[in-house]
Motif scaffolding. Structure first.
Motif, PDB file in Angstrom:
ATOM      1  N   TRP A   1      34.273  54.886  29.966  1.00 23.32           N
ATOM      2  CA  TRP A   1      35.235  54.107  29.590  1.00 23.32           C
ATOM      3  C   TRP A   1      35.208  52.569  29.512  1.00 23.32           C
ATOM      4  CZ3 TRP A   1      40.497  54.059  33.206  1.00 23.32           C
ATOM      5  CH2 TRP A   1      41.380  53.719  32.337  1.00 23.32           C
ATOM      6  N   ILE A   2      35.008  52.376  27.943  1.00 23.68           N
ATOM      7  CA  ILE A   2      34.872  51.114  27.830  1.00 23.68           C
ATOM      8  C   ILE A   2      36.020  50.183  27.829  1.00 23.68           C
ATOM      9  CG2 ILE A   2      34.643  51.192  25.312  1.00 23.68           C
ATOM     10  CD1 ILE A   2      32.273  48.993  27.371  1.00 23.68           C
ATOM     11  N   ALA A   3      35.888  49.098  28.397  1.00 20.54           N
ATOM     12  CA  ALA A   3      37.064  47.968  28.116  1.00 20.54           C
ATOM     13  C   ALA A   3      36.808  46.851  27.370  1.00 20.54           C
ATOM     14  CB  ALA A   3      37.462  47.397  29.727  1.00 20.54           C
ATOM     15  N   HIS A   4      37.198  46.589  26.253  1.00 18.52           N
ATOM     16  CA  HIS A   4      36.953  45.601  25.390  1.00 18.52           C
ATOM     17  C   HIS A   4      38.069  45.491  24.399  1.00 18.52           C
ATOM     18  CE1 HIS A   4      33.577  43.882  22.734  1.00 18.52           C
ATOM     19  NE2 HIS A   4      34.275  42.979  23.000  1.00 18.52           N
ATOM     20  N   TRP A   5      38.905  44.264  24.400  1.00 20.29           N
ATOM     21  CA  TRP A   5      40.214  44.026  23.986  1.00 20.29           C
ATOM     22  C   TRP A   5      39.805  43.153  22.743  1.00 20.29           C
ATOM     23  CZ3 TRP A   5      42.088  41.720  29.033  1.00 20.29           C
ATOM     24  CH2 TRP A   5      42.197  42.892  30.088  1.00 20.29           C
ATOM     25  N   GLY A   6      40.796  43.383  21.700  1.00 26.16           N
ATOM     26  CA  GLY A   6      41.024  42.576  20.749  1.00 26.16           C
ATOM     27  C   GLY A   6      39.768  42.679  19.703  1.00 26.16           C
ATOM     28  N   VAL A   7      39.163  43.614  19.352  1.00 20.59           N
ATOM     29  CA  VAL A   7      38.137  43.935  18.373  1.00 20.59           C
ATOM     30  C   VAL A   7      38.309  45.267  17.797  1.00 20.59           C
ATOM     31  CG1 VAL A   7      36.491  42.404  19.650  1.00 20.59           C
ATOM     32  CG2 VAL A   7      36.909  45.121  20.305  1.00 20.59           C
ATOM     33  N   ALA A   8      37.695  45.259  16.479  1.00 21.68           N
ATOM     34  CA  ALA A   8      38.000  46.430  15.616  1.00 21.68           C
ATOM     35  C   ALA A   8      37.249  47.665  16.310  1.00 21.68           C
ATOM     36  CB  ALA A   8      37.754  45.999  14.400  1.00 21.68           C
ATOM     37  N   SER A   9      36.117  47.288  16.970  1.00 21.14           N
ATOM     38  CA  SER A   9      35.353  48.381  17.353  1.00 21.14           C
ATOM     39  C   SER A   9      34.606  47.778  18.589  1.00 21.14           C
ATOM     40  CB  SER A   9      34.204  48.911  16.366  1.00 21.14           C
ATOM     41  OG  SER A   9      33.356  49.787  17.001  1.00 21.14           O
ATOM     42  N   PRO A  10      34.434  48.397  19.738  1.00 22.19           N
ATOM     43  CA  PRO A  10      34.182  48.123  21.238  1.00 22.19           C
ATOM     44  C   PRO A  10      32.384  47.988  21.027  1.00 22.19           C
ATOM     45  CG  PRO A  10      34.472  50.385  21.290  1.00 22.19           C
ATOM     46  CD  PRO A  10      34.957  49.937  19.965  1.00 22.19           C
ATOM     47  N   THR A  11      32.018  46.997  21.679  1.00 17.95           N
ATOM     48  CA  THR A  11      30.641  46.931  21.950  1.00 17.95           C
ATOM     49  C   THR A  11      30.237  47.547  23.194  1.00 17.95           C
ATOM     50  OG1 THR A  11      30.628  44.500  21.112  1.00 17.95           O
ATOM     51  CG2 THR A  11      28.738  45.317  22.751  1.00 17.95           C
ATOM     52  N   VAL A  12      29.291  48.709  22.986  1.00 14.76           N
ATOM     53  CA  VAL A  12      29.013  49.624  23.800  1.00 14.76           C
ATOM     54  C   VAL A  12      27.489  49.620  24.483  1.00 14.76           C
ATOM     55  CG1 VAL A  12      28.607  52.242  24.358  1.00 14.76           C
ATOM     56  CG2 VAL A  12      30.298  51.319  22.747  1.00 14.76           C
ATOM     57  N   PRO A  13      27.503  49.172  25.618  1.00 18.93           N
ATOM     58  CA  PRO A  13      26.449  48.506  26.543  1.00 18.93           C
ATOM     59  C   PRO A  13      25.458  50.074  26.630  1.00 18.93           C
ATOM     60  CG  PRO A  13      28.050  48.800  28.025  1.00 18.93           C
ATOM     61  CD  PRO A  13      28.680  48.936  26.691  1.00 18.93           C
ATOM     62  N   ALA A  14      24.419  49.507  27.520  1.00 15.73           N
ATOM     63  CA  ALA A  14      23.267  50.747  27.641  1.00 15.73           C
ATOM     64  C   ALA A  14      22.821  51.476  26.388  1.00 15.73           C
ATOM     65  CB  ALA A  14      23.901  51.455  28.825  1.00 15.73           C
ATOM     66  N   GLY A  15      22.441  50.764  25.241  1.00 18.13           N
ATOM     67  CA  GLY A  15      22.119  51.310  24.156  1.00 18.13           C
ATOM     68  C   GLY A  15      23.048  52.519  23.695  1.00 18.13           C
ATOM     69  N   ASN A  16      24.328  51.889  23.405  1.00 14.60           N
ATOM     70  CA  ASN A  16      25.232  52.718  22.764  1.00 14.60           C
ATOM     71  C   ASN A  16      25.536  53.706  23.979  1.00 14.60           C
ATOM     72  OD1 ASN A  16      27.450  53.393  21.056  1.00 14.60           O
ATOM     73  ND2 ASN A  16      26.209  54.824  20.003  1.00 14.60           N
ATOM     74  N   TRP A  17      25.545  53.508  25.226  1.00 13.34           N
ATOM     75  CA  TRP A  17      25.569  54.405  26.033  1.00 13.34           C
ATOM     76  C   TRP A  17      24.468  55.914  26.159  1.00 13.34           C
ATOM     77  CZ3 TRP A  17      27.365  52.886  30.426  1.00 13.34           C
ATOM     78  CH2 TRP A  17      27.658  53.608  31.731  1.00 13.34           C
ATOM     79  N   GLY A  18      23.383  55.320  25.859  1.00 14.04           N
ATOM     80  CA  GLY A  18      22.143  56.511  25.913  1.00 14.04           C
ATOM     81  C   GLY A  18      22.234  57.195  24.507  1.00 14.04           C
ATOM     82  N   GLY A  19      22.974  56.540  23.423  1.00 11.01           N
ATOM     83  CA  GLY A  19      23.116  57.223  21.878  1.00 11.01           C
ATOM     84  C   GLY A  19      24.350  58.176  22.071  1.00 11.01           C
ATOM     85  N   ARG A  20      25.161  58.094  23.194  1.00 12.49           N
ATOM     86  CA  ARG A  20      26.376  59.077  23.097  1.00 12.49           C
ATOM     87  C   ARG A  20      27.755  58.381  22.995  1.00 12.49           C
ATOM     88  NH1 ARG A  20      22.588  59.665  27.144  1.00 12.49           N
ATOM     89  NH2 ARG A  20      21.694  61.763  27.346  1.00 12.49           N
ATOM     90  N   GLY A  21      27.619  56.999  22.889  1.00 18.64           N
ATOM     91  CA  GLY A  21      28.876  56.066  22.581  1.00 18.64           C
ATOM     92  C   GLY A  21      29.819  56.375  23.608  1.00 18.64           C
ATOM     93  N   TRP A  22      31.137  55.622  23.354  1.00 17.07           N
ATOM     94  CA  TRP A  22      32.253  55.818  24.223  1.00 17.07           C
ATOM     95  C   TRP A  22      33.210  57.007  24.504  1.00 17.07           C
ATOM     96  CZ3 TRP A  22      37.180  55.763  22.172  1.00 17.07           C
ATOM     97  CH2 TRP A  22      37.187  55.527  20.792  1.00 17.07           C
TER      98      TRP A  22
END
Length: 537
Positions: A196-217
């Motif tokens: 569950w990614i917390a990233h405000w005020g952006v059109a698309s969140p930045t996802v850490p850990a290599g886009n969460w291991g390629g799985r995304g948020w």
């Protein structure tokens, strides 16, 4: 985290009061401030909110009238704090059809047993259940721990929740916090923990850990200053990454106990005695179940969500929503045919037709009706074993292996060595004979004598290309001669004699040893006798 556009959840009442004051000062300038834009592709994402006591009184019916489909609620913080609004929010949101979920705000420390104590506290309070949004660990503070120590703390908390619930909890964090304090590790993504990614005020969140291991948020908190009908304060707004929230909810797998065996799997050990027959699971996880019959029983097939597994003893079921599985086990019903007569035993439901198959398996708990039927030359004498009596019908309930005896006897045997019998009459087994066989002799002078009683008797002989002539005597007086020749074998050639008077009599068949020119032999064949309404072979 402020520099990254990601704020922390409300940590203290004092900080919250300051935020309210600032909000009041700036309300008149709101028209000058651009409200945060909703995330892109919102139409393919399910909207929701997350709340805590700071939202105050909430009109959940009004919230439910909006597009809000889920609400994730703070349940606990640390190892002893319970959000005073949690129970109220949980009950009222659920009553209004909003999918609920719970999160735990971590209060990280190096105290011995701290992550386990916090996990236990969360599970005890949260009332985690199937159909809820996945439980959440909210990790926003590092407590002075190193990256290695914090990773271990988070692992321990998550492992404890999994041990108690069977569910891998979701992790709430900002990109900055994850990269800075957890070393941008991919271990949690690789081991099945959603983000569950917390990233405000952006059109698309930045996802850490290599886009969460390629799985995304999985969930995205895209603003902390949202507005929703029914809530008077700012509220965090969220999106589920997909159009079907089922894949963000806790799944359940329920095994219906099946008598006659056990179904096992991870966190499942279910039998007729009902051990552990249900579990929670993460959506889209695959669980292997195995069916093991009790001693003497057999596994027949799967039912429910494993029906496609057929008769394989294992089944892979994908958890999503509520899945129900069971199995059918069987026990054998064996019928032993006794006696010198012949007949059949059949079953309803079908499966047994003794004479060919005298053992059949039926589902545990089922009722089986058996029917005994003697052939024309025999009589059903009665049941033994699990059945009793002389009625041709018997009903059994399958709860284990069942052994049954069915006895058929001929009404009387055709004697070869009775008074007046000469030579050794042979026996031919033939399906066309009345009793399945007939007696024969070809030597002139050979006789076979049979006792009977009553005023009427019928002798059945066999005709065919090799048959010759014979003589019939009753009580020593010749009453008929016959020629058994025929181009093809035939049975039920009848010789009927009446008005013989009551009481015992004897009938003798004699081989004359003569034949017509077309015949290939002088045989005389005796198939059966009938008197007193019964046929004897």
């Amino acid at each position: 985290m402020g520099a990254t556009g990601v704020g922390a959840r409300r940590p203290t009442a004092g900080v919250e009061r300051m935020r309210i004051a600032v909000a009041r000062v700036t309300v008149f300038a709101a028209i000058l401030i651009a409200l945060p834009a909703p995330p892109a592709a919102a139409g393919t994402r399910v909207p929701g909110i997350d709340v805590s006591m700071w939202q105050g009184d909430v009109d959940w019916a009004a919230v439910a009238s909006t597009t809000t489909r889920f609400a994730i609620m703070r349940a606990t913080r640390g190892h002893d704090y319970v959000d005073p609004r949690y129970a109220e929010y949980l009950a009222e949101a659920s009553a209004n059809g909003i999918v609920v979920g719970a999160y735990h705000r971590a209060k990280v420390s190096l105290a011995a047993g701290d992550p386990i104590a916090e996990a236990n506290h969360f599970v005890d309070v949260a009332q985690i259940d199937a159909g809820d949004v996945l439980p959440v660990l909210d990790i926003e503070e590092h407590g002075g721990l190193t990256v290695t120590q914090l990773k271990q703390w988070v692992r321990t908390w998550l492992a404890r929740v999994f041990t108690r619930t069977g569910v891998r909890a979701m992790i709430y964090a900002s990109p900055h916090f994850w990269r800075t304090y957890l070393g941008d590790t991919t271990w949690f993504a690789d081991n099945g923990y959603p983000l569950w990614i917390a990233h405000w005020g952006v059109a698309s969140p930045t996802v850490p850990a290599g886009n969460w291991g390629g799985r995304g948020w999985t969930f995205w908190q895209w603003t902390s200053t949202g507005s929703v009908s029914g809530i008077s304060t700012n509220v965090d707004r969220d999106r589920f990454n997909g159009s079907n929230l089922l894949r963000g909810k806790i799944a359940s797998l329920t095994v219906t106990p099946a008598a006659g065996g056990m179904i096992t799997g991870a966190r499942i050990a279910c039998s007729g005695a009902a051990f552990t027959c249900s579990r929670l699971a993460n959506p889209d996880t695959v669980h292997t179940l195995a069916a093991t019959p009790d001693p003497g029983a057999s596994f027949l097939r799967w039912t429910g969500s494993c029906a496609g597994g057929g008769s394989s003893p294992t089944c892979d079921v994908t958890a999503l929503g509520n899945k129900t599985v069971s199995a059918i086990f069987t026990y054998p019903v064996h019928v032993e045919m006794q006696g010198s007569g012949a007949g059949t035993v059949s079953s309803a439901p079908a499966g047994m037709n003794c004479g060919t198959t005298c053992t059949a398996s039926f589902p545990v708990g089922s009722t089986v009706d058996l029917a005994a039927a003697a052939d024309s030359a025999s009589a059903f004498m009665g049941w033994g074993g699990a059945c009793a009596g002389t009625s041709p019908g018997c009903q059994v309930t399958v709860s284990g292996s069942i052994d049954i005896v069915a006895t058929f006897d001929p009404v009387v045997s055709v004697e070869q060595d009775g008074a007046g019998t000469t030579f050794g009459w042979g026996r031919v087994v033939a399906p066309y004979a009345i009793g399945g066989s007939y007696r024969w002799e070809r030597r002139a002078g050979a006789t076979a004598t049979y006792a009977f009683s009553g005023g009427t008797v019928t002798l059945f002989t066999v005709s065919g290309p090799g048959m010759g002539r014979g003589r019939i005597s009753i009580d020593g007086t010749t009453v008929d001669t016959f020629d058994g020749y025929a181009r093809a074998v035939g049975t039920r050639l009848t010789h009927r004699f009446t008005q013989l008077g009551a009481g015992p009599h004897s009938l003798t068949v004699q081989v004359l040893g003569t034949k017509r020119p077309a015949a290939t032999g002088t045989r005389v064949a005796v198939d059966a006798l009938r008197w007193g309404g019964l046929t004897r072979v």
